[in-house]
Design an enzyme around this catalytic site. Structure first.
Site, mmCIF file in Angstrom:
data_model
loop_
_atom_site.group_PDB
_atom_site.id
_atom_site.type_symbol
_atom_site.label_atom_id
_atom_site.label_comp_id
_atom_site.label_asym_id
_atom_site.label_seq_id
_atom_site.Cartn_x
_atom_site.Cartn_y
_atom_site.Cartn_z
ATOM 1 N N ASP A 66 0.865 -1.186 0.000
ATOM 2 C CA ASP A 66 0.000 0.000 0.000
ATOM 3 C C ASP A 66 0.902 1.237 0.000
ATOM 4 O O ASP A 66 1.856 1.328 0.773
ATOM 5 C CB ASP A 66 -0.904 -0.009 1.241
ATOM 6 C CG ASP A 66 -2.019 1.018 1.147
ATOM 7 O OD1 ASP A 66 -3.195 0.606 1.178
ATOM 8 O OD2 ASP A 66 -1.728 2.230 1.042
ATOM 9 N N ILE A 67 0.587 2.188 -0.875
ATOM 10 C CA ILE A 67 1.440 3.360 -1.058
ATOM 11 C C ILE A 67 1.297 4.359 0.101
ATOM 12 O O ILE A 67 2.140 5.247 0.269
ATOM 13 C CB ILE A 67 1.122 4.044 -2.416
ATOM 14 C CG1 ILE A 67 2.301 4.840 -2.933
ATOM 15 C CG2 ILE A 67 -0.138 4.869 -2.346
ATOM 16 C CD1 ILE A 67 3.496 4.012 -3.275
ATOM 17 N N HIS A 78 -10.124 -5.529 -2.757
ATOM 18 C CA HIS A 78 -8.776 -5.714 -2.221
ATOM 19 C C HIS A 78 -8.830 -5.999 -0.739
ATOM 20 O O HIS A 78 -9.671 -5.476 -0.018
ATOM 21 C CB HIS A 78 -7.878 -4.501 -2.496
ATOM 22 C CG HIS A 78 -8.461 -3.181 -2.094
ATOM 23 N ND1 HIS A 78 -9.429 -2.540 -2.843
ATOM 24 C CD2 HIS A 78 -8.224 -2.384 -1.029
ATOM 25 C CE1 HIS A 78 -9.759 -1.401 -2.248
ATOM 26 N NE2 HIS A 78 -9.051 -1.283 -1.138
ATOM 27 N N HIS A 126 -6.637 -5.664 2.715
ATOM 28 C CA HIS A 126 -5.490 -5.042 3.365
ATOM 29 C C HIS A 126 -4.871 -6.067 4.307
ATOM 30 O O HIS A 126 -5.581 -6.695 5.102
ATOM 31 C CB HIS A 126 -5.925 -3.849 4.238
ATOM 32 C CG HIS A 126 -6.447 -2.672 3.486
ATOM 33 N ND1 HIS A 126 -5.703 -1.542 3.255
ATOM 34 C CD2 HIS A 126 -7.659 -2.414 2.931
ATOM 35 C CE1 HIS A 126 -6.423 -0.643 2.598
ATOM 36 N NE2 HIS A 126 -7.625 -1.145 2.389
HETATM 37 P P1 AMP Z 1 -9.883 1.389 0.461
HETATM 38 O O1 AMP Z 1 -10.504 1.361 -0.934
HETATM 39 O O2 AMP Z 1 -10.596 2.313 1.393
HETATM 40 O O3 AMP Z 1 -9.672 0.023 1.016
HETATM 41 O O4 AMP Z 1 -8.427 2.053 0.325
HETATM 42 C C1 AMP Z 1 -7.628 1.905 -0.825
HETATM 43 C C2 AMP Z 1 -6.184 1.729 -0.433
HETATM 44 O O5 AMP Z 1 -5.434 1.684 -1.630
HETATM 45 C C3 AMP Z 1 -5.594 2.862 0.413
HETATM 46 O O6 AMP Z 1 -4.997 2.307 1.601
HETATM 47 C C4 AMP Z 1 -4.548 3.507 -0.494
HETATM 48 O O7 AMP Z 1 -3.402 3.961 0.198
HETATM 49 C C5 AMP Z 1 -4.222 2.380 -1.452
HETATM 50 N N1 AMP Z 1 -3.770 2.828 -2.758
HETATM 51 C C6 AMP Z 1 -4.376 3.701 -3.580
HETATM 52 N N2 AMP Z 1 -3.656 3.884 -4.708
HETATM 53 C C7 AMP Z 1 -2.553 3.095 -4.589
HETATM 54 C C8 AMP Z 1 -1.424 2.835 -5.430
HETATM 55 N N3 AMP Z 1 -1.270 3.436 -6.616
HETATM 56 N N4 AMP Z 1 -0.488 1.967 -4.995
HETATM 57 C C9 AMP Z 1 -0.631 1.352 -3.794
HETATM 58 N N5 AMP Z 1 -1.681 1.554 -2.964
HETATM 59 C C10 AMP Z 1 -2.626 2.416 -3.345
#
Ligand code: AMP
Length: 131
Positions: free
Chosen positions: A29-30, A93, A95
């Site tokens: 996660d970025i 996704h 986490h």
């Molecule tokens: P959620 O949809 O609420 O589960 O959150 C989406 C997650 O994706 C967040 O923790 C972001 O930090 C992560 N995220 C979004 N864009 C990217 C990316 N380009 N690379 C890695 N992680 C990402």
């Protein structure tokens, strides 16, 4: 339009990749809640995790299990927490977050900042422990 995660899987957008197989992809996660915070996504672009068919959902859990074991081998933690939210990116996704205590899973916690080198090193170490 492809989701940002589909574009990562396709290699159009860079990521700190940990592992992939024919159905799933894992990367850091970025905007992590902890060092080693990873995401596991299906290559098939489906928004809501409970819309995945049974076999894909079960396979995703098993793929996440392998990634979690690799995270735990590399990042000092008492366990790897698993969370699904999905409100930000419309591509299912999981986490995976290394934690010491319950509060480490709180979304209210500030995210941590890592350098590109730190991200790359963590991804490489976790990746090397995937079997
Ligand atoms: P959620 O949809 O609420 O589960 O959150 C989406 C997650 O994706 C967040 O923790 C972001 O930090 C992560 N995220 C979004 N864009 C990217 C990316 N380009 N690379 C890695 N992680 C990402």
């Amino acid at each position: 339009m492809a989701t940002i995660f589909s574009r990562i899987i396709a290699g159009e957008i860079p990521s700190y990749k940990i592992a992939e197989d024919d159905r799933f992809f894992a990367f850091l996660d970025i905007n992590p809640m902890a060092k080693g915070h990873a995401l596991v996504v299906p290559k098939q672009e489906i928004d809501y995790i409970f819309d995945l068919d049974d076999s894909l959902l079960a396979g995703m859990a098993l793929f996440a299990k392998k990634v979690a074991a690799a995270i735990q081998a590399v990042i000092p933690c008492s366990r790897v927490g698993m969370m699904v939210i999905g409100l930000e990116v419309p591509h299912a996704h999981i986490h995976l977050i290394p934690i010491q205590k319950e509060g480490d899973m709180s979304l209210a916690n500030p995210r941590i900042r890592l350098s590109k080198e730190e991200f790359a090193e963590i991804a490489e170490k976790i990746s090397s422990r995937i079997n």
